[in-house]
Design an enzyme around this catalytic site. Structure first.
Site, PDB file in Angstrom:
ATOM      1  N   SER A 139       0.849  -1.200   0.000  1.00 33.58           N
ATOM      2  CA  SER A 139       0.000   0.000   0.000  1.00 33.58           C
ATOM      3  C   SER A 139       0.875   1.236   0.000  1.00 33.58           C
ATOM      4  O   SER A 139       2.023   1.191   0.482  1.00 33.58           O
ATOM      5  CB  SER A 139      -0.865  -0.008   1.263  1.00 33.58           C
ATOM      6  OG  SER A 139      -1.445   1.264   1.472  1.00 33.58           O
ATOM      7  N   TYR A 152      -1.266  -0.357  10.215  1.00 31.80           N
ATOM      8  CA  TYR A 152      -1.372  -0.647   8.776  1.00 31.80           C
ATOM      9  C   TYR A 152      -0.089  -0.250   8.056  1.00 31.80           C
ATOM     10  O   TYR A 152       0.461  -1.021   7.253  1.00 31.80           O
ATOM     11  CB  TYR A 152      -2.575   0.113   8.221  1.00 31.80           C
ATOM     12  CG  TYR A 152      -2.941  -0.232   6.803  1.00 31.80           C
ATOM     13  CD1 TYR A 152      -3.453  -1.486   6.479  1.00 31.80           C
ATOM     14  CD2 TYR A 152      -2.804   0.710   5.780  1.00 31.80           C
ATOM     15  CE1 TYR A 152      -3.806  -1.797   5.168  1.00 31.80           C
ATOM     16  CE2 TYR A 152      -3.164   0.406   4.471  1.00 31.80           C
ATOM     17  CZ  TYR A 152      -3.664  -0.851   4.170  1.00 31.80           C
ATOM     18  OH  TYR A 152      -4.006  -1.150   2.868  1.00 31.80           O
TER      19      TYR A 152
HETATM   20  O1  NJP Z   1     -10.214  -4.673   0.978  1.00 31.57           O
HETATM   21  P1  NJP Z   1     -11.590  -5.317   1.414  1.00 31.57           P
HETATM   22  P2  NJP Z   1      -9.554  -4.352  -0.456  1.00 31.57           P
HETATM   23  N1  NJP Z   1      -7.802 -14.312   6.075  1.00 31.57           N
HETATM   24  O2  NJP Z   1     -11.725  -4.974   2.845  1.00 31.57           O
HETATM   25  C1  NJP Z   1     -10.047 -10.720   3.255  1.00 31.57           C
HETATM   26  C2  NJP Z   1      -4.802  -3.534  -0.022  1.00 31.57           C
HETATM   27  N2  NJP Z   1      -5.001  -2.147  -0.451  1.00 31.57           N
HETATM   28  O3  NJP Z   1     -10.056  -5.225  -1.513  1.00 31.57           O
HETATM   29  O4  NJP Z   1     -11.968 -13.011   5.226  1.00 31.57           O
HETATM   30  C3  NJP Z   1      -8.247 -14.365   4.809  1.00 31.57           C
HETATM   31  O5  NJP Z   1     -12.681  -4.954   0.475  1.00 31.57           O
HETATM   32  C4  NJP Z   1     -11.517 -10.344   3.285  1.00 31.57           C
HETATM   33  O6  NJP Z   1     -12.337 -11.492   3.305  1.00 31.57           O
HETATM   34  P3  NJP Z   1     -13.013 -12.144   4.621  1.00 31.57           P
HETATM   35  C5  NJP Z   1      -5.403  -3.925   1.299  1.00 31.57           C
HETATM   36  O7  NJP Z   1      -4.587  -3.593   2.391  1.00 31.57           O
HETATM   37  C6  NJP Z   1      -6.227  -1.608  -0.544  1.00 31.57           C
HETATM   38  O8  NJP Z   1      -9.578  -2.891  -0.615  1.00 31.57           O
HETATM   39  O9  NJP Z   1     -14.135 -12.908   4.045  1.00 31.57           O
HETATM   40  N3  NJP Z   1      -8.815 -13.323   4.192  1.00 31.57           N
HETATM   41  C7  NJP Z   1     -11.683  -9.650   1.955  1.00 31.57           C
HETATM   42  O10 NJP Z   1     -11.902 -10.598   0.925  1.00 31.57           O
HETATM   43  C8  NJP Z   1      -5.507  -5.423   1.129  1.00 31.57           C
HETATM   44  O11 NJP Z   1      -4.290  -6.060   1.401  1.00 31.57           O
HETATM   45  C9  NJP Z   1      -6.355  -0.280  -0.965  1.00 31.57           C
HETATM   46  O12 NJP Z   1     -13.432 -10.998   5.496  1.00 31.57           O
HETATM   47  C10 NJP Z   1      -8.952 -12.191   4.892  1.00 31.57           C
HETATM   48  C11 NJP Z   1     -10.348  -8.983   1.736  1.00 31.57           C
HETATM   49  O13 NJP Z   1      -9.399  -9.618   2.621  1.00 31.57           O
HETATM   50  C12 NJP Z   1      -5.837  -5.572  -0.353  1.00 31.57           C
HETATM   51  O14 NJP Z   1      -5.454  -4.354  -0.972  1.00 31.57           O
HETATM   52  C13 NJP Z   1      -5.237   0.457  -1.296  1.00 31.57           C
HETATM   53  C14 NJP Z   1      -8.507 -12.066   6.217  1.00 31.57           C
HETATM   54  C15 NJP Z   1     -10.372  -7.507   2.064  1.00 31.57           C
HETATM   55  O15 NJP Z   1     -11.297  -6.889   1.246  1.00 31.57           O
HETATM   56  C16 NJP Z   1      -7.310  -5.804  -0.638  1.00 31.57           C
HETATM   57  O16 NJP Z   1      -8.046  -4.722  -0.089  1.00 31.57           O
HETATM   58  C17 NJP Z   1      -3.989  -0.135  -1.206  1.00 31.57           C
HETATM   59  C18 NJP Z   1      -7.914 -13.193   6.805  1.00 31.57           C
HETATM   60  N4  NJP Z   1      -7.481 -13.177   8.076  1.00 31.57           N
HETATM   61  C19 NJP Z   1      -3.878  -1.435  -0.777  1.00 31.57           C
HETATM   62  N5  NJP Z   1      -8.777 -10.799   6.640  1.00 31.57           N
HETATM   63  C20 NJP Z   1      -7.682   0.395  -1.069  1.00 31.57           C
HETATM   64  N6  NJP Z   1      -8.789  -0.314  -1.011  1.00 31.57           N
HETATM   65  O17 NJP Z   1      -7.702   1.622  -1.231  1.00 31.57           O
HETATM   66  C21 NJP Z   1      -9.353 -10.166   5.614  1.00 31.57           C
HETATM   67  O18 NJP Z   1      -2.907   0.591  -1.561  1.00 31.57           O
HETATM   68  N7  NJP Z   1      -9.473 -10.991   4.558  1.00 31.57           N
END
Ligand code: NJP
Length: 245
Positions: A139, A152
């Site tokens: 990020s 973060y």
């Molecule tokens: O996030 P969100 P994004 N084990 O909250 C999963 C980075 N990023 O798509 O487990 C397995 O919509 C969760 O699924 P669930 C960010 O840091 C973002 O925006 O079912 N899975 C969901 O599918 C991250 O690394 C931005 O709750 C786990 C997903 O993660 C990545 O991009 C900017 C879990 C999160 O979906 C995806 O973010 C940037 C676990 N313990 C970087 N915990 C941005 N959005 O602006 C969570 O530079 N998940």
């Protein structure tokens, strides 16, 4: 046989968009997240479109679950060509003095150890098959000092260092490990950030955020020659030219 891509955090946001993009461009996809129902629904939708998709519930903070995920993908499809270490969390956002130590550590368990677990168990499989690509989602926060994001920012900076070491250790074996910092992306995570109003990023207008499927395409491009099958584009010549020192 198609190439196989594992995408963590595939239940929504960037991960779901990436799973969809890879499947629709010819990859076998393995979707992982904690929300079993959501990944199964997406996998089912992809299968109805004629694509090969599996849903494996997995908490990336648990090394055994990640090991089982990678073994499942290899057993089901014969190889693991791409791993997208995308699962990540930012909640709860708070200033250091107000933060809960166990909640602070959770971001490191998921964002850093989750990536480490993926590397730990995918690298031996990729090494044995002669190569692969691992994309770690970091990020812009890795380089920032934004208030409320200490957990973060620390975790995403660690992801970049982990990425660099993993790439150096494995590049000679045909395994590329690449980190990306996508900026701000229109997902639930940015909606949560906006709701907190904690820092400059939370005050950005909605129009500032890029769509998740742009990030999905960027990830596929970074898979280079492995991505040929996904994109229907021949990257081989350009890649070989780029390799000449
Ligand atoms: O996030 P969100 P994004 N084990 O909250 C999963 C980075 N990023 O798509 O487990 C397995 O919509 C969760 O699924 P669930 C960010 O840091 C973002 O925006 O079912 N899975 C969901 O599918 C991250 O690394 C931005 O709750 C786990 C997903 O993660 C990545 O991009 C900017 C879990 C999160 O979906 C995806 O973010 C940037 C676990 N313990 C970087 N915990 C941005 N959005 O602006 C969570 O530079 N998940």
């Amino acid at each position: 046989k198609g190439k196989t891509a594992i995408i963590t955090g595939a239940s929504r946001g960037i991960g779901a968009a990436t799973a969809r993009y890879f499947a629709q461009n010819g990859a076998n996809v393995v979707l992982a997240a904690r929300s079993a129902d959501k990944i199964e629904t997406l996998a089912e939708d992809l299968r109805k479109e004629g694509h090969a998709a599996r849903a494996i519930p997995c908490d990336v903070a648990d090394p055994d679950a990640v090991k089982a995920l990678i073994e499942d993908a290899k057993d089901a499809f014969g190889s693991v060509d791409v791993l997208v270490n995308n699962a990540g969390i930012i909640d709860p956002i708070s200033r250091i003095e107000d933060s809960d130590p166990s909640a602070w550590g959770k971001a490191l368990d998921v964002n850093v150890k989750g990536v480490y677990h993926g590397l730990r168990y995918a690298i031996p499989v990729m090494k044995a098959q002669g190569g692969g690509t691992i994309i770690n989602i970091s990020s812009g926060a890795a380089h920032s000092t934004l208030e409320g994001w200490s957990h973060y920012a620390a975790s995403k900076a660690a992801v970049l260092r982990l990425t660099g070491v993993a790439n150096t250790e494995n590049a000679a074996d045909g395994i590329r490990v690449i980190g990306i910092s996508p900026g701000t992306v229109a997902t639930d995570m940015i909606r949560y950030i906006t709701a907190t109003g904690v820092n400059a990023v939370s005050k950005l207008p909605e129009s500032a955020h890029i769509p998740a499927d742009w990030v999905a395409k960027a990830i596929a491009v970074l898979c280079g020659p492995v991505g040929d099958d996904f994109l229907g584009t021949d990257f081989t010549l350009k890649t070989d030219e780029g390799r000449k020192l």
